[in-house]
Motif scaffolding. Structure first.
Motif, short mmCIF file in Angstrom:
data_model
loop_
_atom_site.label_atom_id
_atom_site.label_comp_id
_atom_site.label_asym_id
_atom_site.label_seq_id
_atom_site.Cartn_x
_atom_site.Cartn_y
_atom_site.Cartn_z
N ILE A 107 76.19 43.20 -23.55
CA ILE A 107 77.29 43.01 -22.59
C ILE A 107 76.72 42.77 -21.20
O ILE A 107 75.86 43.53 -20.73
N ILE A 108 77.19 41.71 -20.54
CA ILE A 108 76.79 41.43 -19.15
C ILE A 108 77.98 41.73 -18.25
O ILE A 108 79.08 41.20 -18.45
N VAL A 109 77.75 42.60 -17.26
CA VAL A 109 78.81 42.97 -16.31
C VAL A 109 78.53 42.26 -14.98
O VAL A 109 77.46 42.47 -14.38
N LEU A 110 79.44 41.41 -14.57
CA LEU A 110 79.29 40.68 -13.31
C LEU A 110 80.08 41.42 -12.23
O LEU A 110 81.31 41.42 -12.24
N GLU A 111 79.36 42.07 -11.31
CA GLU A 111 80.03 42.86 -10.27
C GLU A 111 80.22 42.03 -9.01
O GLU A 111 79.25 41.58 -8.40
N GLY A 112 81.47 41.84 -8.62
CA GLY A 112 81.80 40.90 -7.54
C GLY A 112 82.28 41.53 -6.26
O GLY A 112 82.97 40.87 -5.47
N SER A 113 81.93 42.79 -6.03
CA SER A 113 82.37 43.44 -4.79
C SER A 113 81.22 43.57 -3.80
O SER A 113 80.10 43.90 -4.19
N PRO A 114 81.51 43.39 -2.50
CA PRO A 114 80.47 43.65 -1.50
C PRO A 114 80.15 45.14 -1.37
O PRO A 114 79.12 45.50 -0.82
N HIS A 115 81.04 46.01 -1.90
CA HIS A 115 80.81 47.46 -1.83
C HIS A 115 80.05 47.91 -3.07
O HIS A 115 80.64 48.06 -4.14
N LYS A 116 78.76 48.18 -2.90
CA LYS A 116 77.95 48.56 -4.06
C LYS A 116 78.50 49.81 -4.75
O LYS A 116 78.45 49.93 -5.96
N ASN A 117 78.98 50.76 -3.93
CA ASN A 117 79.53 51.99 -4.50
C ASN A 117 81.05 52.05 -4.36
O ASN A 117 81.62 53.11 -4.17
N GLY A 118 81.66 50.89 -4.40
CA GLY A 118 83.10 50.82 -4.20
C GLY A 118 83.90 51.06 -5.47
O GLY A 118 83.36 51.44 -6.52
N SER A 119 85.19 50.79 -5.34
CA SER A 119 86.14 51.16 -6.39
C SER A 119 85.99 50.36 -7.67
O SER A 119 86.01 50.92 -8.77
N SER A 120 85.85 49.05 -7.53
CA SER A 120 85.76 48.25 -8.77
C SER A 120 84.47 48.59 -9.51
O SER A 120 84.47 48.67 -10.75
N ASN A 121 83.40 48.84 -8.78
CA ASN A 121 82.14 49.21 -9.45
C ASN A 121 82.22 50.61 -10.05
O ASN A 121 81.56 50.90 -11.06
N MET A 122 83.03 51.49 -9.44
CA MET A 122 83.23 52.82 -10.06
C MET A 122 83.92 52.67 -11.41
O MET A 122 83.54 53.31 -12.40
N THR A 124 85.98 42.89 -10.08
CA THR A 124 86.31 42.38 -8.74
C THR A 124 87.33 43.26 -8.01
O THR A 124 88.25 43.79 -8.63
N PRO A 125 87.18 43.37 -6.68
CA PRO A 125 88.28 43.91 -5.90
C PRO A 125 89.37 42.83 -5.80
O PRO A 125 89.07 41.65 -5.97
N ILE A 126 90.58 43.24 -5.55
CA ILE A 126 91.66 42.28 -5.32
C ILE A 126 91.66 41.90 -3.84
O ILE A 126 91.76 42.77 -2.97
N TYR A 127 91.48 40.63 -3.59
CA TYR A 127 91.52 40.09 -2.23
C TYR A 127 92.66 39.08 -2.16
O TYR A 127 92.61 38.04 -2.81
N TYR A 128 93.67 39.41 -1.40
CA TYR A 128 94.86 38.53 -1.28
C TYR A 128 95.35 38.07 -2.64
O TYR A 128 95.56 36.89 -2.89
N PHE A 129 95.51 39.03 -3.53
CA PHE A 129 96.12 38.83 -4.86
C PHE A 129 95.26 38.01 -5.82
O PHE A 129 95.74 37.60 -6.87
N GLY A 130 94.00 37.83 -5.46
CA GLY A 130 93.10 37.12 -6.35
C GLY A 130 91.77 37.85 -6.46
O GLY A 130 91.63 38.98 -5.98
N MET A 131 90.82 37.20 -7.11
CA MET A 131 89.47 37.80 -7.22
C MET A 131 88.71 37.55 -5.92
O MET A 131 89.11 36.73 -5.10
N SER A 132 87.60 38.25 -5.75
CA SER A 132 86.78 38.07 -4.55
C SER A 132 86.12 36.68 -4.58
O SER A 132 85.88 36.11 -5.64
N ALA A 133 85.84 36.18 -3.40
CA ALA A 133 85.15 34.88 -3.30
C ALA A 133 83.77 34.97 -3.95
O ALA A 133 83.28 33.99 -4.53
N GLN A 134 83.17 36.15 -3.86
CA GLN A 134 81.83 36.32 -4.43
C GLN A 134 81.85 36.08 -5.95
O GLN A 134 80.94 35.45 -6.50
N ALA A 171 90.19 46.29 -8.85
CA ALA A 171 90.64 47.42 -8.03
C ALA A 171 91.44 46.89 -6.85
O ALA A 171 90.99 45.95 -6.18
N SER A 172 92.60 47.47 -6.62
CA SER A 172 93.42 47.09 -5.46
C SER A 172 93.87 48.33 -4.71
O SER A 172 93.90 49.43 -5.28
#
Ligand SMILES: Cc1cc2nc3c(=O)[nH]c(=O)nc-3n(C[C@H](O)[C@H](O)[C@H](O)COP(=O)(O)O)c2cc1C
Length: 177
Positions: free
Chosen positions: A3-18, A82-92, A119-120
């Motif tokens: 399994i490959i997990v693609l983490e798309g948040s700028p927050h390394k220890n943020g909510s989506s990564n938790m 991904t975190p939710i950014y303006y109702f979509g996925m992160s640009a990253q 995570a929103s």
């Protein structure tokens, strides 16, 4: 499964990564091999649509895309985080998906399993459907089999996420694979 997990948040220890961490614990407890790619902190360029790759060739950029490609082409499952950014996925994260372009044919031929973890801040019902629908359409187009989604509403900060029902949900989902 690999399994490959693609983490798309700028927050390394943020909510989506938790939430992803809980999913990974569950998946590993179930005997799967999980690798994390922190794509939000990789050297990546947005696709410029030059067409050089012809959807099945080398990209003109030499950046992190090649290692993401190689990981996905050797995997059984991809998990989009991904975190939710303006109702979509992160640009990253979107940047990584757009860069699928150079290996779309190879990737869709693999028939990967897939999942979405988000995570929103908001907890109302209207925050997630746009990202979920986009993801489901992507699965159809890329010939991915959607195994499920953890839509982490009310997960606006690590403190909120820690106490959220979505932590257990994410673990259970990983364990169920
Ligand atoms: C640019 C930006 C846009 C956001 N847009 C939304 C939104 O549309 N709806 C929402 O509920 N939360 C929104 N948020 C809040 C984040 O989704 C929320 O804080 C999330 O927990 C961040 O996840 P992370 O820690 O994994 O990065 C936004 C945050 C940022 C920085």
């Amino acid at each position: 499964m690999k399994i490959i997990v693609l983490e798309g948040s700028p927050h390394k220890n943020g909510s989506s990564n938790m939430l992803a961490g809980q999913f990974i614990k569950g998946a590993e407890d179930a005997g799967h091999t999980v690798s994390i790619l922190d794509v939000a902190h990789m050297d990546m360029h947005p696709c410029m649509g030059c067409g050089h790759c012809g959807m099945n060739g080398e990209c003109v950029y030499t950046d992190g895309n090649a290692s993401i490609r190689d990981a996905l082409l050797g995997a059984d499952m991809v998990v989009f985080v991904t975190p939710i950014y303006y109702f979509g996925m992160s640009a990253q994260l979107k940047m990584v998906i757009d860069r699928f372009y150079s290996y779309t044919i190879k990737l869709s031929a693999k028939g990967l399993k897939s999942a979405l973890i988000t995570a929103s801040w908001d907890s109302d019902a209207d925050v997630m459907p746009y990202t979920a629908e986009h993801y489901k359409k992507l699965c159809k187009y890329m010939n991915f089999t959607n195994c499920g989604m953890v839509l982490g509403t009310g997960c606006g900060s690590p403190e909120m996420t820690k106490d959220s029902v979505h932590m257990q949900e994410a673990y259970n989902f990983g364990k169920s694979l």
